[in-house]
Scaffold this active site. Structure first.
Site, PDB file in Angstrom:
ATOM      1  N   ASP A 274       0.873  -1.158   0.000  1.00  0.00           N
ATOM      2  CA  ASP A 274       0.000   0.000   0.000  1.00  0.00           C
ATOM      3  C   ASP A 274       0.925   1.226   0.000  1.00  0.00           C
ATOM      4  OD1 ASP A 274      -2.052   1.784   0.088  1.00  0.00           O
ATOM      5  OD2 ASP A 274      -3.059   0.930   1.833  1.00  0.00           O
ATOM      6  N   TRP A 275       0.376   2.383  -0.326  1.00  0.00           N
ATOM      7  CA  TRP A 275       1.197   3.585  -0.554  1.00  0.00           C
ATOM      8  C   TRP A 275       2.002   3.970   0.698  1.00  0.00           C
ATOM      9  CZ3 TRP A 275      -0.307   1.535  -4.511  1.00  0.00           C
ATOM     10  CH2 TRP A 275      -0.244   2.106  -5.773  1.00  0.00           C
TER      11      TRP A 275
END
Ligand code: BGC
Length: 760
Positions: A274-275
Site C-alpha cells: 500500500d502507498w
C-alpha cells in the site's frame, strides 16, 4: 521440422538484438531481459516512480501526472530494454483519476458506481461481475493498466472508516463478491489489485497498528476471502496492508507472502505495498513484496545498499523483478493499446443506476408503506441528505464523477411533485452552511477527507404544517460519510439529538395527519437503528449508491424495482454489543490526520487499540458471535425485506464425490415480481474445536420470480469447506459427525434444515 525450429530461433535472435543489441521485453525471454539489467535498473523496477508532491525528489521520469493525471502511481520505465511505465489507479467504486487537465478542454470524468458494501448487499455475483466489466472498461479506455481494487477487508467492527470500501463481515461473501469483481474488471485485459492483504481493519494509526490475531482467526476469517478470490479469479496483483500482524508488517512477512500466498494458495501474480507501507525495504523484497509503491528515493538507496552488501540476495531481487516484468507484459500499455479517453459514460450510468437498486435493503415496511401507492403524488423531503446525496465515501475510494443525482432530483425525474416550501428552507440552509464549511484550500489532505456537512435542522411547527398540506408522504433522509485516515466515531454510529428530534417531529405530525413517513439511510457503514426504528413506517437502506443514487432510490420507492438486497453484516442493537468493540479505538480522539505517520519512530509506550489491537473475539466476528451467544440484534446478517414474500421448500442435499449439492425450491408467495437470496448455513457437531452456531457456506440469488412462480436453486459446498484451522497441529480438520444444513433468508430466518454425516 528441425529446420522450422532453427528458423524460429533465428527470427527470435534477430528481434532480440533489434535497435540496441540488448534484449527487449516481449521479444526476448524475460530471464534474458533480467540478465541484461543493471542492479540499479532492477532496483528502480521494484519501486514506483514516486508521488508528486509527497515523495519529494523521487518523483522521476514517467511520473504519473504526465501519463494519466490523478492516477495513484506508475512503475519505472526502462526504454533501453523496451520496458514501459505502467499506470496504477484507484479504486473500489470506480476509476479515480483527475477529471480536468491543464491546458485541455476535454474532461475525464469516471462513473461513480455503488460502494462495495452495496454491491455485497446484492449477493449477486453475476451483477457484480457486470459492474466490474464496466469499471474495467473505463480503466482500459483511460489508459490505466491496473485498478487498485477491489478492497475486501472484513467488517470486523461497525466503526472502521473504510467499511464502505469493503464487502462484508463474512469471508465467503467477501471472497465470492471480490472474485466476481476481479473477473469483470480483468475481462477487459486490465489488472486488479485485491487489497489490503491483510487484517487492515481499522484506520486509526493504520500504518503502525499491530493486529494481534490468532492463527485460527487469520485462516478462517481474515485470509479466507483473499484465498477464495485468489483461487477463483487470479487477480494480477495483490496490495499488502499497512498494519503489522503479530509484530510483523504484512509487506515484510515472507511466511505470509511467499509460504501461504504463493506456495499454499498457488498465487502467481505480483504483490505491491500500500502507498508508503512498511518500513524495511530489503525485508519487503525478501518477503516477496515485489513492488514498493508509490516509491521513494530512500527505498531505492536502502535496497541498493542491501544488495551491494549482500544483506539482500540477488535471487530475491531477480524473482521480484521477473514478476513485475510479467505483470508489465500483460498490460494494455505494453501491448500498445490505443485507448480512446472516451468510455461510454452514458451506458455506465445505466449500469450503476440498475445495480444500485439491487443492493438496497428494505429494513422495515409496515402495512406496505412502500412502494408508494398511486395516490402518492407529492413528497416532502426532510434531512439535508435528501438534497445533498452521498454517492460514495472519501479518500482513494472516491471517484471524480460528473454529477450526483440527489434524492430530490431522482423523485422529480420519477414524476413526483415536492413540498416546495420545505425544499426552499433546506436549500437556503445548505447553501449558507456549505459556505461556512468550505474546506481549507491550504490543507493538501482536505481533498481526501469527508467535508463538514451542513448541520441538520428541525423544521418549525409552521413549516411542518405547510409541508403536510403540500405532500402525501414524508421522507426523512439520514446521511453518513467516512473514508481512509480515520475511523468513525461513536457519535457517527448514533443518531444525533437533532436527527432524533427531526424524526420525532415529522413522524408525530405526519401520523397525526394520517400520512406516512419513510426513512432513507444514505450511509456507508452500520448505524444504530434499534432505538428509533419503531417511529417511521418504512426504512430503506440505500447505502452510498453511486452517481445515480437519487434515481435508484426513486426506482425502489416507486416500485419500478422490488428491493432484493440483504445485509452483508449484522446491525447490532448497541455498538458495544459487537464482540470486537471491546478492542477497537471507538473512544480514541484522533489528532489531525497526517499522510505518512509511519515515518515516526517506534514508541516506547504502546497505546491499546492504537499501537496494537487484540482481536480477542477470535473467529467470533459478526453473526458468528451474535448467533452463537444468542444476542439480540436490530437486524441480522442476511436480512432484507421485499415487496413480495418467499418460501423455501423441499431441501435435499446430495453428495457428489467430495462435493455437496443442496437443492431447494424457492417460491414467490406474494403479489408482485421479485428476487431473493437462498443462504446456506452449516452448524457443526461438537468436536475438538469450538465452532460458531452457524457459518455461511453457500448462497445463490434467484432470478425474478412472478407471484406463485418457483425456482429450484442449487447451492454447492465441499467437505473441505466445513474444516476449521487447528493451531495445535497447524492443519485444517473436518470433524466427524452430523452437520445441520440450514437454508434460509437470513442467519436468523431459516426455511428448512436437514443433516449430513461426515465419517471420513
Ligand atoms: C490506500 C490504498 C490506495 C492507495 C493509492 C492508500 O492510501 O490505503 O487503498 O490504493 O492509497 O491511492
Amino acid at each position: 521440422m528441425m529446420k522450422r525450429i532453427v528458423l524460429t530461433i533465428c527470427v527470435a535472435g534477430a528481434l532480440l538484438s533489434c535497435h540496441t543489441g540488448t534484449p527487449q521485453l516481449g521479444k526476448a525471454d524475460v530471464k534474458d531481459v533480467v540478465a541484461a539489467m543493471t542492479l540499479e535498473e532492477k532496483v528502480e523496477l521494484l519501486i514506483g516512480t514516486g508521488m508528486g508532491g509527497v515523495s519529494g525528489d523521487s518523483a522521476v521520469v514517467g511520473e504519473t501526472r504526465n501519463i494519466v493525471p490523478g492516477a495513484a502511481g506508475t512503475t519505472y520505465p526502462i526504454p533501453r530494454l523496451g520496458i514501459p511505465a505502467i499506470v496504477l489507479a484507484d479504486g473500489p467504486a470506480g476509476l479515480r483519476i483527475q477529471p480536468k487537465r491543464e491546458g485541455d478542454t476535454e474532461t475525464y470524468y469516471c462513473t461513480a458506481f455503488p460502494v462495495a458494501t452495496l454491491l455485497a448487499s446484492t449477493w449477486n455475483t453475476a451483477l457484480v461481475e457486470n459492474v466490474g466489466k464496466a469499471i474495467g472498461k473505463e480503466v482500459l479506455e483511460y489508459g490505466v493498466d491496473v485498478l487498485l481494487a477491489p478492497a475486501m477487508n472484513i467488517h470486523r467492527n461497525p466503526l472502521c472508516g473504510r467499511n464502505f470500501e469493503y464487502y462484508s463481515e463474512d469471508p465467503l461473501l467477501s471472497g465470492k463478491i471480490a472474485a466476481a469483481m476481479v473477473k469483470g474488471v480483468q475481462s477487459n485485459g486490465v489488472g486488479t489489485s485485491i487489497k489490503h492483504f491483510v487484517a487492515n481493519n481499522q484506520e486509526t494509526n493504520r500504518m503502525n497498528n499491530d493486529a494481534l490475531v490468532s492463527g485460527r482467526a487469520l485462516r478462517e476469517i481474515y485470509y479466507r476471502g483473499f484465498e477464495i478470490a485468489v483461487k477463483e479469479s487470479h487477480p494480477w496483483t495483490i496490495m499488502t496492508s499497512y498494519n503489522k500482524i503479530n509484530g510483523v508488517y504484512t509487506s515484510e512477512d515472507r511466511a505470509l507472502l511467499t509460504d501461504i500466498l504463493r506456495s499454499e494458495w498457488g498465487y502467481k501474480g505480483t504483490v505491491m505495498t500500500d502507498w508508503f507501507g512498511g518500513k524495511n525495504p530489503p525485508a519487503q523484497v525478501h518477503a516477496g513484496n515485489d513492488l514498493l509503491m508509490p516509491g521513494t528515493a530512500k527505498q531505492y538507496e536502502t535496497i541498493l545498499a542491501a544488495a551491494k552488501s549482500g544483506e539482500l540476495a540477488m535471487e530475491d531481487i531477480d524473482v521480484n523483478v521477473t514478476r513485475v516484468l510479467n505483470l508489465i507484459l500483460d498490460t494494455p500499455r505494453f501491448k500498445g493499446y490505443a485507448y480512446s479517453n472516451k468510455p461510454d459514460l452514458k451506458a455506465h450510468a445505466t449500469v450503476t443506476r440498475e445495480s444500485a437498486t439491487e443492493g438496497m435493503v428494505l429494513l422495515k415496511n409496515e402495512k406496505n408503506a412502500l412502494p408508494f401507492t398511486a395516490d402518492v403524488k407529492s413528497v416532502a423531503a426532510f434531512g439535508i441528505t435528501s438534497y445533498e446525496f452521498i454517492a460514495g465515501g472519501t479518500g482513494s475510494g472516491d471517484v471524480n464523477e460528473a454529477y450526483t443525482i440527489s434524492l430530490k432530483e431522482g423523485l422529480a425525474n420519477a414524476g413526483y411533485r415536492f413540498s416546495t416550501s420545505l425544499a426552499d428552507v433546506y436549500e437556503k440552509h445548505i447553501a449558507a452552511e456549505n459556505k461556512k464549511n468550505a474546506p481549507d484550500p491550504t490543507n493538501p489532505l482536505a481533498m481526501f477527507l469527508p467535508r463538514t456537512r451542513a448541520a441538520e435542522i428541525v423544521p418549525t411547527a409552521a413549516q411542518l404544517s405547510k409541508s403536510i398540506a403540500e405532500s402525501d408522504i414524508a421522507l426523512v433522509t439520514f446521511g453518513r460519510n467516512s473514508g481512509e485516515f480515520a475511523d468513525r466515531e461513536l457519535k457517527d454510529f448514533e443518531l444525533s439529538s437533532v436527527e432524533r428530534d427531526l424524526l420525532k417531529a415529522v413522524c408525530t405530525a405526519y401520523h397525526a395527519a394520517g400520512k406516512r413517513v419513510v426513512v432513507v439511510l444514505n450511509i456507508g457503514g452500520v448505524i444504530e437503528t434499534a432505538s428509533w426504528k419503531e417511529m417511521p413506517d418504512a426504512i430503506l437502506l440505500a447505502w452510498q449508491a453511486g452517481q445515480e443514487g437519487g434515481n435508484s432510490v426513486a426506482d425502489v420507492l416507486k416500485g419500478a424495482v422490488n428491493p432484493s438486497g440483504k445485509l452483508p453484516m449484522t446491525f447490532p442493537v448497541n455498538y458495544m454489543d459487537a464482540a470486537s468493540s471491546a478492542n477497537f479505538p471507538y473512544d480514541y480522539v484522533a489528532g489531525t490526520p497526517v499522510f505518512m505517520p509511519n515515518q515516526t519512530e517506534e514508541k516506547a509506550e504502546k497505546v491499546r487499540n492504537v499501537d496494537y489491537t487484540r482481536y480477542e473475539e477470535g473467529i467470533y466476528v459478526g453473526y458468528r458471535y451474535f448467533d452463537t451467544y444468542d444476542k439480540a440484534v436490530s437486524y441480522p446478517f442476511g436480512y432484507g425485506l421485499s415487496y413480495t414474500t418467499f418460501a423455501g421448500e423441499d431441501l435435499q442435499v446430495t453428495k457428489q464425490g467430495d462435493a455437496y449439492v443442496a437443492k431447494l425450491t424457492v417460491k414467490n408467495t406474494g403479489n408482485v415480481d421479485g428476487k431473493t437470496v437462498a443462504q446456506l448455513y452449516v452448524s457443526a457437531p461438537k468436536g475438538k474445536l469450538e465452532k460458531p452456531a452457524k457459518e455461511l457456506k453457500a448462497f445463490v440469488k434467484t432470478r425474478v420470480l412472478q407471484p406463485g412462480q418457483s425456482q429450484t436453486v442449487e447451492l454447492h459446498f465441499a467437505a473441505s469447506d466445513l474444516a476449521s484451522y487447528d493451531e495445535d497441529t497447524a492443519a485444517w480438520i473436518v470433524e466427524q459427525g452430523n452437520y445441520a444444513v440450514r437454508v434460509g433468508t437470513s442467519s436468523r430466518d431459516i426455511w428448512q434444515t436437514t443433516d449430513i454425516t461426515i465419517d471420513n
